[in-house]
Structures are given as structure tokens and as C-alpha cells.
Design an enzyme around this catalytic site. Structure first.
Site, PDB file in Angstrom:
ATOM      1  N   LYS A 214      71.220  38.455 -23.643  1.00 24.36           N
ATOM      2  CA  LYS A 214      72.559  38.769 -24.144  1.00 24.36           C
ATOM      3  C   LYS A 214      72.741  38.076 -25.485  1.00 24.36           C
ATOM      4  O   LYS A 214      72.748  36.854 -25.563  1.00 24.36           O
ATOM      5  CB  LYS A 214      73.625  38.318 -23.140  1.00 24.36           C
ATOM      6  CG  LYS A 214      75.032  38.754 -23.528  1.00 24.36           C
ATOM      7  CD  LYS A 214      76.003  38.573 -22.362  1.00 24.36           C
ATOM      8  CE  LYS A 214      77.423  38.920 -22.780  1.00 24.36           C
ATOM      9  NZ  LYS A 214      78.280  37.724 -22.852  1.00 24.36           N
ATOM     10  N   HIS A 233      83.467  29.212 -17.453  1.00 26.70           N
ATOM     11  CA  HIS A 233      82.714  29.826 -16.345  1.00 26.70           C
ATOM     12  C   HIS A 233      81.474  28.975 -16.065  1.00 26.70           C
ATOM     13  O   HIS A 233      81.073  28.167 -16.906  1.00 26.70           O
ATOM     14  CB  HIS A 233      82.272  31.247 -16.716  1.00 26.70           C
ATOM     15  CG  HIS A 233      81.262  31.272 -17.838  1.00 26.70           C
ATOM     16  ND1 HIS A 233      81.599  31.017 -19.160  1.00 26.70           N
ATOM     17  CD2 HIS A 233      79.916  31.475 -17.836  1.00 26.70           C
ATOM     18  CE1 HIS A 233      80.508  31.085 -19.919  1.00 26.70           C
ATOM     19  NE2 HIS A 233      79.470  31.340 -19.132  1.00 26.70           N
ATOM     20  N   ASP A 235      77.351  29.682 -15.000  1.00 28.15           N
ATOM     21  CA  ASP A 235      76.403  30.801 -14.971  1.00 28.15           C
ATOM     22  C   ASP A 235      75.973  31.057 -13.536  1.00 28.15           C
ATOM     23  O   ASP A 235      75.695  30.129 -12.785  1.00 28.15           O
ATOM     24  CB  ASP A 235      75.169  30.485 -15.827  1.00 28.15           C
ATOM     25  CG  ASP A 235      75.481  30.523 -17.316  1.00 28.15           C
ATOM     26  OD1 ASP A 235      76.629  30.845 -17.674  1.00 28.15           O
ATOM     27  OD2 ASP A 235      74.570  30.224 -18.114  1.00 28.15           O
ATOM     28  N   HIS A 289      81.438  25.760 -18.466  1.00 25.92           N
ATOM     29  CA  HIS A 289      81.354  25.741 -19.928  1.00 25.92           C
ATOM     30  C   HIS A 289      82.119  26.913 -20.528  1.00 25.92           C
ATOM     31  O   HIS A 289      82.471  27.861 -19.836  1.00 25.92           O
ATOM     32  CB  HIS A 289      79.895  25.718 -20.393  1.00 25.92           C
ATOM     33  CG  HIS A 289      79.055  26.849 -19.891  1.00 25.92           C
ATOM     34  ND1 HIS A 289      78.601  26.919 -18.587  1.00 25.92           N
ATOM     35  CD2 HIS A 289      78.574  27.962 -20.495  1.00 25.92           C
ATOM     36  CE1 HIS A 289      77.884  28.022 -18.424  1.00 25.92           C
ATOM     37  NE2 HIS A 289      77.852  28.677 -19.563  1.00 25.92           N
TER      38      HIS A 289
END
Length: 347
Positions: A214, A233, A235, A289
Site C-alpha cells: 500500500k 489503529h 495493524d 499508531h
């Protein structure tokens, strides 16, 4: 164009607006914690650890053990780290950065030829974050997303044709990152007292572990103190590897406050994701993060998410990480269920 296409953050940024649309303005309680990223980066205090991998496969057992202990400490206390001497050449990393940057320098209408369509399940391609919360909140980011490894699972037809070297450099980078992922998974297995190949096997091995690329493009923002590039969020991946263009933006939530990661030359940032947190029964951290934006420089990051197969594997704490005093902290689930659970919790 389908109705599911959000405005590109880049179109807003280049339109000359002085104030951002209300959908991009963060809720009041969150705004208190958003500062100027360049000021934040200069602050002292706790720092994301830097892990030198040069010694990870040393012949000298003492040297190797010291390196493993440093990795273990970083994985347990932070779940994020700057990796140096990781074995991927600066030249290859630069070529990856140049190729991605050239793609994002194309006119928007050129990039739109690669537009994804999330509504119909076509997630690969060029996109922007859709509002997925009741508030209709948007993030100051455009991106390009595609599966990069294993090679037999790629769809090269949707990869950027411009610049012409994109496919070659991205393929080589993905191949080398897959090797780095194996090296890290081996080391983390040893840190948990497991056999070396164990975590690799538990996340799908060479055949099934997917590397999703991404490229995140955060345009200059006229009111950076009101917006986020990416909201807070963790990961969901096993591991995430990140390159960036040396513009600060990554923040980590540690001990009750947001800490801005410094830019470490030639490093790759690595996050431990929820998948490894679950397998380790919470011994390894998956840190919260987010990404700040700024008005001076566009920030680009290249995130590669290493993900287990969606349905084939049941993720749960490994028996060796569980004991009478340390019961399992997470119920068994597939990777697909883990993703659903997170989306559901957000909405």
C-alpha cells in the site's frame, strides 16, 4: 466513476482551498493531541527503538543472542522499531521510492484509470479512504494498493504501467522483503522459546503468507492541525514493513501519549501486527499508531502488510505461550474474522 469514490485528497490539496471540508476535521477530543509534526519530531523523551539486524545470523552465539534480546525487548515493549542493516540495499529502496513517487506525480486523471471500486469488492488499485464511520469522517490520504507476493497470486494487469520500471523494482523489493520477513519470524520464534520455523508456519509459510503493498500519499494540507492522514489503529497483519520519503508523520501511542517517530536514514520501520500479538498471547505488542499531515511537504510511505490466509488458519495463542498463570487472552478466530471484528468495532 461510481458513487463510492471519495474526493481525492490530492484534488482538494491542489485546488487552493484555505480551509478543509468538515468531513476531514477530527472530533474535538482528538484535536487536543494533534500538533505540528516538525515540532513534535524534535521532542526528546522515549523513542522508537532502532534494531541493528547485522548480527542476527552471526556465527558467534553470544553476539546473536544479544541481537535477539534487543529484538525481543523492542517487540515486547513497543511492537514497532526501525530496522537497520536489514539486508535490503539503499539502491533498491531508492528505486522503489522513485517509482512510487513518479506514479503519484502523474495527473489525477491518469491515476483514475487505476481506480479501485470498494463497493464491488475490487480493492486493488488507486483509491481514497471511504467514510466508514457514522460521523462520515475522512482522512487526508490517497493510496495505491495491490498484492505483491507470492508472485503466482499477483494481478500485474492492475499495477502501474507508468513509470515503466514500477513492476520490476516493486517485484524485486517484495521478493527481498519476503526473505526479511522469514528472518524476523525466525528470530521472534526463538524469542518465544519456539522452534525457529514455527511462527512462519503458523502464518501460512511461503505459499500462503501474502504481502500486500500500500503506497500512501499524504498531500500537503492547509490545516494540518485539524486533520489526520490515517486515524489511530493497530495493524491486523502479522508484520508490516514501511519505507517513507523521510517526511515525518508516524505517531505511536505509548504510555498515554503520542510519540512522533524520527526519520532514520536507510531504515525500514517494522510493526508487529495483531496476528503475531495473538499467536504470542500478548507477549509481543501491536501498537496503536496514526499519521499526521503537514502544510509544507507531501509525505509518501510504502507499507507492506504480511498477512496470513483469510480462512485457512485459525489464529489463537500458541500452546507454548499459555500456562496456568497466563491463560489465553484471545479467542480463536480466522484472519477474516479478525478483520471483521475490527471493522465492526469501529462502526
Amino acid at each position: 466513476m461510481t458513487s463510492s469514490i471519495a474526493p481525492r485528497a490530492e484534488s482538494l490539496a491542489s485546488s487552493g482551498i484555505q480551509s478543509i471540508p468538515k468531513e476531514y476535521i477530527r472530533p474535538k477530543e482528538e484535536l487536543e493531541s494533534i500538533g505540528d509534526v516538525f515540532e513534535e519530531e524534535k521532542k526528546g523523551g522515549p523513542q522508537v527503538p532502532t534494531i541493528d539486524l547485522k548480527e542476527i545470523e552471526s556465527e558467534d552465539i553470544k553476539v546473536r543472542e544479544r541481537c535477539l534480546q534487543e529484538l525481543k525487548k523492542a517487540a515486547m515493549e513497543w511492537g514497532v522499531m526501525h530496522l537497520v542493516n536489514h539486508g535490503i540495499s539503499n539502491q533498491l529502496m531508492d528505486r522503489v521510492r522513485i517509482a512510487g513517487q513518479k506514479f503519484f506525480e502523474l495527473p489525477i486523471e491518469e491515476k483514475e484509470k487505476y481506480a479501485n471500486d470498494q463497493a464491488s469488492g475490487k480493492i486493488q488499485g488507486y483509491g481514497s479512504k471511504l467514510a466508514n464511520t457514522a460521523s462520515g469522517q475522512l482522512e487526508w490520504i490517497d493510496y495505491f494498493f495491490h498484492l505483491a507476493f507470492p508472485e503466482d497470486k499477483r494481478d500485474l494487469s492492475i499495477w502501474p504501467k507508468t513509470p515503466s520500471e514500477y513492476t520490476e523494482v516493486t517485484s524485486e523489493y517484495a521478493r527481498q522483503l519476503r526473505g526479511l520477513a522469514s528472518k524476523i519470524l525466525s528470530a521472534l520464534s526463538l524469542c518465544l522459546g519456539l522452534e525457529e520455523g514455527r511462527l512462519e508456519k503458523e502464518v501460512g509459510g511461503l505459499e500462503e503468507l501474502l504481502l500486500q503493498m500500500k503506497i500512501n500519499y499524504y498531500p500537503k494540507c492547509p490545516q494540518p492541525e485539524l486533520a489526520l492522514g490515517v486515524e489511530a489503529h493497530t495493524d491486523v497483519s502479522a508484520l508490516t514493513f514501511i519505507l517513507h520519503n523521510m517526511v515525518p508523520g508516524l505517531q505511536l501511542f505509548s504510555e498515554g501519549k503520542w510519540i512522533t517517530a524520527k526519520c532514520v536514514p536507510n531504515s525500514i520501520i517494522m510493526h508487529i501486527g495483531d496476528t503475531i500479538k495473538i499467536l504470542s498471547n500478548g507477549k509481543f505488542k501491536s501498537i496503536l499508531h496514526r499519521g499526521l499531515v503537514n502544510k509544507e511537504k507531501a509525505r509518501i510511505s510504502w507499507a507492506v502488510f504480511c498477512e496470513p490466509p483469510k480462512e485457512k488458519i485459525i489464529l489463537k495463542p500458541l500452546p507454548e505461550t499459555v500456562s496456568e498463570t497466563e491463560p489465553p487472552l484471545f479467542p480463536p478466530c480466522t484472519f477474516a474474522q479478525l478483520i471483521q471484528h475490527k471493522l465492526f468495532r469501529k462502526t
